[in-house]
Design an enzyme around this catalytic site. Structure first.
Site, PDB file in Angstrom:
ATOM      1  N   ASN A  43      32.872  50.313  26.274  1.00  0.00           N
ATOM      2  CA  ASN A  43      33.069  49.653  27.548  1.00  0.00           C
ATOM      3  C   ASN A  43      32.079  48.501  27.664  1.00  0.00           C
ATOM      4  O   ASN A  43      30.936  48.581  27.206  1.00  0.00           O
ATOM      5  CB  ASN A  43      32.998  50.623  28.729  1.00  0.00           C
ATOM      6  CG  ASN A  43      31.787  51.525  28.763  1.00  0.00           C
ATOM      7  OD1 ASN A  43      31.244  51.919  27.737  1.00  0.00           O
ATOM      8  ND2 ASN A  43      31.370  51.886  29.961  1.00  0.00           N
ATOM      9  N   GLU A  45      30.758  45.928  30.595  1.00  0.00           N
ATOM     10  CA  GLU A  45      30.750  45.672  32.029  1.00  0.00           C
ATOM     11  C   GLU A  45      30.491  44.204  32.342  1.00  0.00           C
ATOM     12  O   GLU A  45      30.048  43.428  31.488  1.00  0.00           O
ATOM     13  CB  GLU A  45      29.690  46.538  32.709  1.00  0.00           C
ATOM     14  CG  GLU A  45      30.004  48.014  32.611  1.00  0.00           C
ATOM     15  CD  GLU A  45      28.993  48.895  33.303  1.00  0.00           C
ATOM     16  OE1 GLU A  45      29.330  50.063  33.534  1.00  0.00           O
ATOM     17  OE2 GLU A  45      27.861  48.450  33.607  1.00  0.00           O
ATOM     18  N   ASN A  46      30.757  43.877  33.593  1.00  0.00           N
ATOM     19  CA  ASN A  46      30.546  42.539  34.105  1.00  0.00           C
ATOM     20  C   ASN A  46      30.067  42.673  35.541  1.00  0.00           C
ATOM     21  O   ASN A  46      30.488  43.600  36.236  1.00  0.00           O
ATOM     22  CB  ASN A  46      31.874  41.767  34.026  1.00  0.00           C
ATOM     23  CG  ASN A  46      31.713  40.313  34.321  1.00  0.00           C
ATOM     24  OD1 ASN A  46      31.546  39.915  35.462  1.00  0.00           O
ATOM     25  ND2 ASN A  46      31.781  39.508  33.274  1.00  0.00           N
ATOM     26  N   ALA A  47      29.235  41.745  35.974  1.00  0.00           N
ATOM     27  CA  ALA A  47      28.743  41.794  37.355  1.00  0.00           C
ATOM     28  C   ALA A  47      29.901  41.745  38.352  1.00  0.00           C
ATOM     29  O   ALA A  47      29.809  42.295  39.446  1.00  0.00           O
ATOM     30  CB  ALA A  47      27.773  40.645  37.619  1.00  0.00           C
ATOM     31  N   CYS A  54      37.274  48.652  29.431  1.00  0.00           N
ATOM     32  CA  CYS A  54      36.976  49.998  28.962  1.00  0.00           C
ATOM     33  C   CYS A  54      36.995  50.089  27.444  1.00  0.00           C
ATOM     34  O   CYS A  54      37.583  49.252  26.765  1.00  0.00           O
ATOM     35  CB  CYS A  54      37.982  50.986  29.537  1.00  0.00           C
ATOM     36  SG  CYS A  54      37.968  51.083  31.342  1.00  0.00           S
ATOM     37  N   GLU A  56      38.589  52.171  25.464  1.00  0.00           N
ATOM     38  CA  GLU A  56      39.919  52.365  24.895  1.00  0.00           C
ATOM     39  C   GLU A  56      40.654  51.042  24.748  1.00  0.00           C
ATOM     40  O   GLU A  56      41.248  50.744  23.702  1.00  0.00           O
ATOM     41  CB  GLU A  56      40.754  53.308  25.777  1.00  0.00           C
ATOM     42  CG  GLU A  56      40.142  54.671  25.980  1.00  0.00           C
ATOM     43  CD  GLU A  56      39.246  54.761  27.221  1.00  0.00           C
ATOM     44  OE1 GLU A  56      38.376  53.874  27.423  1.00  0.00           O
ATOM     45  OE2 GLU A  56      39.405  55.716  27.985  1.00  0.00           O
ATOM     46  N   CYS A  90      43.731  52.064  31.335  1.00  0.00           N
ATOM     47  CA  CYS A  90      43.747  52.385  29.902  1.00  0.00           C
ATOM     48  C   CYS A  90      44.980  53.196  29.538  1.00  0.00           C
ATOM     49  O   CYS A  90      45.595  52.972  28.495  1.00  0.00           O
ATOM     50  CB  CYS A  90      42.488  53.140  29.499  1.00  0.00           C
ATOM     51  SG  CYS A  90      41.031  52.075  29.453  1.00  0.00           S
TER      52      CYS A  90
END
Length: 131
Positions: A43, A45-47, A54, A56, A90
């Protein structure tokens, strides 16, 4: 060591590369093509949380971008007490690229396993048949 055990280890090892500065919730995936090639994903992430990807989907997108469209197994591992479960987004992407009866192995932080299939993850799924 069986292939499945190797795939589980790869999924668990891959989540150490997850980019999770906000949730601190690493997830790793190992997607295996019909020809035995392996694509891992984590995974990222982003702000702006909606732009997070994700593990998957990362694995699937990596495989598809390399020309692979047939898969035989997916392993998802996370630092969860129970075997981790893919999110709804997903699951929909999995339905797009994987056969309904494809095995999926879900893994907890202690190594507990849950064996399932794509169809069991998303019954009554939306597919190209509805278009």
């Amino acid at each position: 060591m069986s292939n499945k055990e190797k795939w589980i280890d790869l999924a668990k090892e891959s989540y150490s590369k997850a980019y999770v500065p906000y949730s601190k919730f690493p997830v790793g995936a190992c997607l295996v093509t019909k020809t035995g090639e392996v694509f891992t994903g984590v995974n990222i992430e982003n702000a702006s949380y909606g732009l997070t990807n994700c593990a998957e989907r990362t694995a699937i997108f990596k495989a598809v971008s390399e020309g692979h469209l047939e898969f035989q197994h997916l392993v998802v591992a996370g630092e969860t007490d129970e075997p981790i479960s893919p999110c709804g987004a997903c699951r929909q992407v999995l339905v797009e690229f994987c056969k309904a009866d494809m095995p999926v192995t879900l893994v907890s932080k202690t190594g507990d396993l849950k064996e399932t299939t794509i169809a069991e993850l998303l019954p009554y799924s939306f597919t190209d048949e509805q278009l």
